[in-house]
Scaffold this motif. Structure first.
Motif: not given
Length: 62
Positions: A31-36, A41-50
């Protein structure tokens, strides 16, 4: 220093919990993968960091 991962014989309760919850883990990650995928790519890294920061604060309160 390289972290060590405990063998199943050393911590069977951890392995039992993971095995029992594996279907729910896979659903959550899917589910998280589909949303990401909709993020850059930069926002994906920010989401993982958060997500990592939230997890750290929940498990290691200041």
């Amino acid at each position: 220093m390289k972290p060590t991962i405990a063998a199943e014989s050393e911590q069977p309760e951890i392995y039992a919990t993971i095995r029992r919850e594996l279907p729910a883990i896979h659903r959550a990650v899917s589910k998280m993968g589909k949303q990401m995928r909709g993020l850059s790519p930069l926002s994906q890294k920010a989401a993982i960091a958060e997500l990592t920061a939230i997890w750290c604060l929940a498990n290691y309160p200041a």
